[in-house]
Motif scaffolding. Structure first.
Motif, PDB file in Angstrom:
ATOM      1  N   PHE A  85       0.863  -1.195   0.000  1.00  7.43           N
ATOM      2  CA  PHE A  85       0.000   0.000   0.000  1.00  7.43           C
ATOM      3  C   PHE A  85       0.887   1.229   0.000  1.00  7.43           C
ATOM      4  CE2 PHE A  85      -4.548   1.031   1.172  1.00  7.43           C
ATOM      5  CZ  PHE A  85      -4.437   2.384   0.979  1.00  7.43           C
ATOM      6  N   PHE A  87       0.672   5.058   0.424  1.00  4.73           N
ATOM      7  CA  PHE A  87      -0.257   6.111   0.868  1.00  4.73           C
ATOM      8  C   PHE A  87       0.023   7.428   0.142  1.00  4.73           C
ATOM      9  CE2 PHE A  87      -0.627   3.019   4.172  1.00  4.73           C
ATOM     10  CZ  PHE A  87      -1.933   3.130   4.593  1.00  4.73           C
ATOM     11  N   SER A  89       0.431  10.314   1.339  1.00  6.53           N
ATOM     12  CA  SER A  89       1.508  11.087   1.972  1.00  6.53           C
ATOM     13  C   SER A  89       2.758  10.234   2.186  1.00  6.53           C
ATOM     14  CB  SER A  89       1.006  11.605   3.310  1.00  6.53           C
ATOM     15  OG  SER A  89       0.650  10.502   4.132  1.00  6.53           O
ATOM     16  N   ALA A  91       3.345   8.153   4.195  1.00  5.01           N
ATOM     17  CA  ALA A  91       3.140   7.610   5.560  1.00  5.01           C
ATOM     18  C   ALA A  91       4.380   6.913   6.095  1.00  5.01           C
ATOM     19  CB  ALA A  91       1.923   6.678   5.591  1.00  5.01           C
ATOM     20  N   ASP A 164      -2.375   5.009  -3.601  1.00  8.26           N
ATOM     21  CA  ASP A 164      -3.337   6.084  -3.334  1.00  8.26           C
ATOM     22  C   ASP A 164      -2.712   7.412  -3.769  1.00  8.26           C
ATOM     23  OD1 ASP A 164      -5.399   7.625  -2.473  1.00  8.26           O
ATOM     24  OD2 ASP A 164      -5.147   7.229  -0.330  1.00  8.26           O
TER      25      ASP A 164
END
Lengths: 240, 249
Positions: A85, A87, A89, A91, A164
């Motif tokens: 995943f 993210f 930002s 993350a 994302d």
């Protein structure tokens, strides 16, 4: 062809507002599916439902052959180890160096320190950041953070990667580099991917297939070329 | 308002039960626990030392005129020692701990929530509750009693300096008078209550941080709510502890 993820009639409410009304699609092995749509259309909610970060209010999510809602916490954690995943930002864990960020998902994997070192080195090499191994996230640029986030998503050799908004907040050149990196990863490892974006250039580079979300439903689907010349004016407007 | 209060209470209770469930189940995060103990304990030593010293010094200076008026100046070391060990040391140190460590935990967790770091842990298949919450709550529970013992010792030294500002009492005589009057019942309950103070501060700070609203405003609010609620909890727990101690005495 093997189905990696399947979403059927997905629904999600936030208070009285229904963000996702009826979303259904499949992602096949080795396929890059781009989910396109305006900001606030529920694209990020969609992939968070896929990995159980957000609980849907209706419909079914099947990931790697398992129905996500029926899994126990332990089973869900095991399933998540097969999913990468990235993210919006990135993350990255602020208090850890790049090396520690990459080692973190490998905890409890049973790998020896030497294997972990090799995996970290390989993941960083894939994203062209071998020199940044001992830096803290605060010392990295936005593009570098995204690359490290991508390396971390890759480290467990996932069967599917969820991106994302991978190019949000980056300059056009870095955006293109990240998009090409996504494509390279797909070709090198044969992983499937769901790429949430509203960046046309990113979609053009990475997509094997696209869906466009409007009003909480899958409004249109097809290849980039098909959608770019769609009969629907609203769909076409994305590509102009 | 009442419904919201009970909803919050229910969530906090379920958070606490989840803590016990996760804390007792392996694997245990010993490395992160040691790191948190270093951050919450060792890093708090200078602040606790300074405030402890001032606390002992000021209490002695303030108490002297009253005792002198009754001709009981010689009771100053014993009175200050009992006050510090029983009540002032644990409560003031806990409040300082809530301000420093509680706000830090609240802000850090809220910031991790806002920047999706906690979500990132979850999707890596790592249990963030065990890694983040359990380690912080356990370290606060263990380190606060240690800090209180340290603070009490420094406070007593501050009291010794305070006594000698207008008198001439030797170090040996001062501490002889202190330990002559300090009983087991003064030390033991005070130590026990600091364990509860530490647990409450850790748990409340983590709860407020983890349930912060999204956005930078939420980070500030979480830090603020962590300190305010934890400080209030310290006073409530202290009141209960005093009642229970009085009952047994």
């Amino acid at each position: 062809m093997e189905t990696i993820a399947e979403i059927t009639h997905l629904k999600k409410y936030f208070g009285s507002s229904q963000t996702l009304k009826d979303i259904s699609f499949k992602v096949m092995k080795g396929e890059n599916l781009v989910v396109f749509g305006r900001s606030g259309s529920g694209k990020s909610v969609l992939i968070k439902c896929l990995v159980g970060l957000i609980e849907p209010d209706g419909g079914e999510v099947i990931l790697l052959g398992k129905s996500v809602e029926n899994l126990s916490d332990g089973e869900l954690n095991d399933l998540r180890k097969k999913v990468g995943f990235l993210f919006q930002s990135a993350a990255l864990y602020d208090s850890m160096t790049v090396r520690e960020n990459l080692e973190f998902p490998l905890r409890g994997s049973g790998s020896t320190p030497k294997e972990i070192e090799n995996l970290v080195a390989e993941a960083l090499e894939n994203v062209g950041l071998s020199d940044a191994i001992d830096k803290l996230p605060s010392e990295l640029s936005g593009g570098m953070r995204k690359r490290v986030g991508l390396a971390r998503a890759l480290i467990l050799k996932p069967e599917i990667i969820l991106y994302d908004e991978p190019t949000t907040g980056l300059d056009p050149i870095t955006s293109k580099e990240i998009s090409r990196l996504i494509l390279e990863i797909q070709r090198k490892y044969g992983t499937a991917a769901i790429i949430i974006t509203h960046d046309v250039e990113c979609a053009r580079i990475t997509a094997n297939r696209m869906i466009i979300i409007r009003d909480g439903t899958c409004f249109a689907s097809g290849t980039f070329k098909e959608l770019a010349v769609s009969a629907d004016e609203w769909v076409r407007s994305f590509f102009q | 308002m009442l419904i919201a209060f009970f909803e919050e209470l229910g969530l906090a209770t379920s958070f606490m039960l989840r803590f016990f469930k996760q804390a007792l189940r392996p694997p245990f995060e010993f490395n992160e626990l040691a790191r948190q103990a270093y951050l919450t304990g060792y890093k708090s030593l200078p602040l606790v030392a300074v405030t402890g010293f001032i606390m002992g010094l000021v209490l002695t200076i303030q108490s002297r005129p009253t005792l002198a008026a009754f001709g009981a100046e010689s009771w100053l070391p014993a009175m200050v020692a009992v006050s510090i060990v029983r009540e002032i040391g644990p409560v003031i140190t806990a409040l300082i701990f809530a301000g420093k460590v509680g706000s830090g935990i609240g802000a850090e967790l809220a910031s991790m929530r806002v920047t999706e770091q906690i979500d990132a842990m979850e999707v890596s298949g790592i249990n963030p509750f065990k890694y983040i919450i359990v380690t912080r709550v356990v370290s606060a529970t263990v380190m606060l009693p240690v800090l209180v013992i340290f603070s009490d010792a420094i406070s007593l030294y501050g009291a010794y300096i305070g006594v000698n500002l207008k008198g001439d009492v030797s170090f040996q005589l001062f501490f002889l008078q202190v330990f002559e009057k300090l009983k087991f019942i003064d030390i033991y309950p005070a130590f026990i209550k600091t364990i509860f103070f530490g647990f409450a501060i850790g748990l409340i700070s983590c709860y407020k941080g983890l349930h912060a609203a999204r956005g930078t405003e939420g980070v500030g609010q979480a830090a603020n709510a962590a300190v305010v609620t934890a400080s209030l909890a310290v006073f409530i727990l202290d009141m209960i502890a005093v009642q229970m101690t009085s009952f047994f005495m």
